[in-house]
Design a protein around this motif. Structure first.
Motif, PDB file in Angstrom:
ATOM      1  N   ARG A   1      37.671  87.452  45.999  1.00  0.00           N
ATOM      2  CA  ARG A   1      38.282  87.366  47.334  1.00  0.00           C
ATOM      3  C   ARG A   1      39.797  87.273  47.207  1.00  0.00           C
ATOM      4  N   LYS A   2      40.469  87.970  48.091  1.00  0.00           N
ATOM      5  CA  LYS A   2      41.928  87.895  48.131  1.00  0.00           C
ATOM      6  C   LYS A   2      42.339  86.904  49.210  1.00  0.00           C
ATOM      7  N   ARG A   3      43.223  85.978  48.838  1.00  0.00           N
ATOM      8  CA  ARG A   3      43.751  85.004  49.787  1.00  0.00           C
ATOM      9  C   ARG A   3      44.795  85.682  50.677  1.00  0.00           C
ATOM     10  N   PRO A   4      45.117  85.051  51.828  1.00  0.00           N
ATOM     11  CA  PRO A   4      46.137  85.626  52.719  1.00  0.00           C
ATOM     12  C   PRO A   4      47.493  85.865  52.044  1.00  0.00           C
ATOM     13  N   ASP A   5      47.811  85.059  51.019  1.00  0.00           N
ATOM     14  CA  ASP A   5      49.098  85.228  50.329  1.00  0.00           C
ATOM     15  C   ASP A   5      49.053  86.322  49.264  1.00  0.00           C
ATOM     16  N   GLY A   6      47.889  86.992  49.110  1.00  0.00           N
ATOM     17  CA  GLY A   6      47.756  88.073  48.149  1.00  0.00           C
ATOM     18  C   GLY A   6      47.214  87.653  46.796  1.00  0.00           C
ATOM     19  N   SER A   7      47.125  86.336  46.538  1.00  0.00           N
ATOM     20  CA  SER A   7      46.568  85.879  45.267  1.00  0.00           C
ATOM     21  C   SER A   7      45.047  86.060  45.274  1.00  0.00           C
ATOM     22  N   VAL A   8      44.447  85.927  44.099  1.00  0.00           N
ATOM     23  CA  VAL A   8      43.012  86.164  43.936  1.00  0.00           C
ATOM     24  C   VAL A   8      42.288  84.834  43.731  1.00  0.00           C
ATOM     25  N   ASP A   9      41.167  84.674  44.431  1.00  0.00           N
ATOM     26  CA  ASP A   9      40.333  83.468  44.333  1.00  0.00           C
ATOM     27  C   ASP A   9      39.069  83.824  43.553  1.00  0.00           C
ATOM     28  N   THR A  10      39.008  83.453  42.278  1.00  0.00           N
ATOM     29  CA  THR A  10      37.860  83.812  41.442  1.00  0.00           C
ATOM     30  C   THR A  10      36.667  82.870  41.626  1.00  0.00           C
ATOM     31  N   THR A  11      36.739  81.963  42.613  1.00  0.00           N
ATOM     32  CA  THR A  11      35.575  81.131  42.942  1.00  0.00           C
ATOM     33  C   THR A  11      34.783  81.724  44.107  1.00  0.00           C
ATOM     34  N   GLU A  12      35.333  82.777  44.716  1.00  0.00           N
ATOM     35  CA  GLU A  12      34.694  83.447  45.860  1.00  0.00           C
ATOM     36  C   GLU A  12      34.654  84.943  45.572  1.00  0.00           C
ATOM     37  N   TRP A  13      33.457  85.522  45.600  1.00  0.00           N
ATOM     38  CA  TRP A  13      33.277  86.941  45.297  1.00  0.00           C
ATOM     39  C   TRP A  13      32.648  87.649  46.474  1.00  0.00           C
ATOM     40  N   ARG A  14      33.022  88.897  46.698  1.00  0.00           N
ATOM     41  CA  ARG A  14      32.476  89.727  47.763  1.00  0.00           C
ATOM     42  C   ARG A  14      31.942  91.019  47.163  1.00  0.00           C
ATOM     43  N   GLY A  15      30.980  91.610  47.864  1.00  0.00           N
ATOM     44  CA  GLY A  15      30.425  92.879  47.421  1.00  0.00           C
ATOM     45  C   GLY A  15      29.940  93.680  48.610  1.00  0.00           C
ATOM     46  N   THR A  16      29.628  94.938  48.374  1.00  0.00           N
ATOM     47  CA  THR A  16      29.155  95.806  49.449  1.00  0.00           C
ATOM     48  C   THR A  16      27.677  95.616  49.746  1.00  0.00           C
ATOM     49  N   GLY A  17      26.964  94.931  48.861  1.00  0.00           N
ATOM     50  CA  GLY A  17      25.540  94.697  49.053  1.00  0.00           C
ATOM     51  C   GLY A  17      24.982  93.903  47.899  1.00  0.00           C
ATOM     52  N   ILE A  18      23.655  93.835  47.848  1.00  0.00           N
ATOM     53  CA  ILE A  18      22.935  93.095  46.806  1.00  0.00           C
ATOM     54  C   ILE A  18      21.802  93.969  46.296  1.00  0.00           C
ATOM     55  N   THR A  19      21.652  94.034  44.976  1.00  0.00           N
ATOM     56  CA  THR A  19      20.480  94.690  44.397  1.00  0.00           C
ATOM     57  C   THR A  19      19.571  93.605  43.825  1.00  0.00           C
ATOM     58  N   GLY A  20      18.282  93.744  44.074  1.00  0.00           N
ATOM     59  CA  GLY A  20      17.302  92.827  43.499  1.00  0.00           C
ATOM     60  C   GLY A  20      17.162  91.496  44.201  1.00  0.00           C
ATOM     61  N   GLY A  21      17.659  91.352  45.422  1.00  0.00           N
ATOM     62  CA  GLY A  21      17.536  90.085  46.149  1.00  0.00           C
ATOM     63  C   GLY A  21      16.224  89.984  46.916  1.00  0.00           C
ATOM     64  N   GLU A  22      15.980  88.809  47.480  1.00  0.00           N
ATOM     65  CA  GLU A  22      14.781  88.543  48.284  1.00  0.00           C
ATOM     66  C   GLU A  22      15.189  88.391  49.741  1.00  0.00           C
ATOM     67  N   ASP A  23      14.492  89.062  50.656  1.00  0.00           N
ATOM     68  CA  ASP A  23      14.747  88.918  52.089  1.00  0.00           C
ATOM     69  C   ASP A  23      14.006  87.698  52.623  1.00  0.00           C
ATOM     70  N   ILE A  24      14.749  86.857  53.393  1.00  0.00           N
ATOM     71  CA  ILE A  24      14.179  85.652  53.985  1.00  0.00           C
ATOM     72  C   ILE A  24      14.546  85.646  55.466  1.00  0.00           C
ATOM     73  N   LEU A  25      13.539  85.607  56.346  1.00  0.00           N
ATOM     74  CA  LEU A  25      13.772  85.533  57.779  1.00  0.00           C
ATOM     75  C   LEU A  25      13.969  84.065  58.159  1.00  0.00           C
ATOM     76  N   VAL A  26      15.101  83.760  58.784  1.00  0.00           N
ATOM     77  CA  VAL A  26      15.417  82.391  59.203  1.00  0.00           C
ATOM     78  C   VAL A  26      15.448  82.365  60.729  1.00  0.00           C
TER      79      VAL A  26
END
Length: 140
Positions: A83-108
């Protein structure tokens, strides 16, 4: 300092008109971002393209107040980026992706809880409107 959250405040949020997309509702959004309280109320209305994410320093505890949403949990983020912070630095404790492969769907549904451990990929989508309390649980 203690922060009180009144049932009336939450009821007002639940009666407010929904808006297309994914958003955090006030006043909790500002308070969570300012780290006053570790929770927010999230509204999803017809969300199908939400970004998948992984938090390495916090687990998520979700409680469904209204509606329902499908969470995909576990698996691997696709096209993973820190994740990129508003100041342009990178936060390596937060990750983003376009999707998930191999996950489980759970209806909440209304009244259900879902706990997502730190480090576990997740994404959610809703047809119609779903509203959730999300509590961020720090881990060491």
């Amino acid at each position: 300092m203690a922060t009180r959250i009144f049932q009336g405040t939450i009821q007002e949020m639940l009666c407010a008109p929904s808006k297309q997309g994914k958003r955090q509702l006030e006043p909790f959004s500002s308070e969570m971002k300012a780290r006053v309280v570790p929770l927010a109320i999230v509204e999803d209305t017809d969300v199908s393209d939400s970004k998948a994410e992984v938090h390495t320093k916090a687990a998520d505890l979700w409680y469904c107040l209204a509606g329902e949403a499908t969470f995909t949990v576990g698996g691997t983020l696709t096209q993973k980026e820190a994740r990129k912070r508003p100041d342009g630095s990178v936060d390596t404790t937060e990750w983003r992706g376009t999707g998930i492969t191999g996950g489980e769907d759970i209806l909440v549904k209304k009244g259900n809880w879902l706990y997502i451990p730190a480090g576990e990929a997740h994404v959610h989508r809703a047809t119609g409107t779903a509203r959730f309390i999300i509590v961020k649980v720090p881990v060491s």
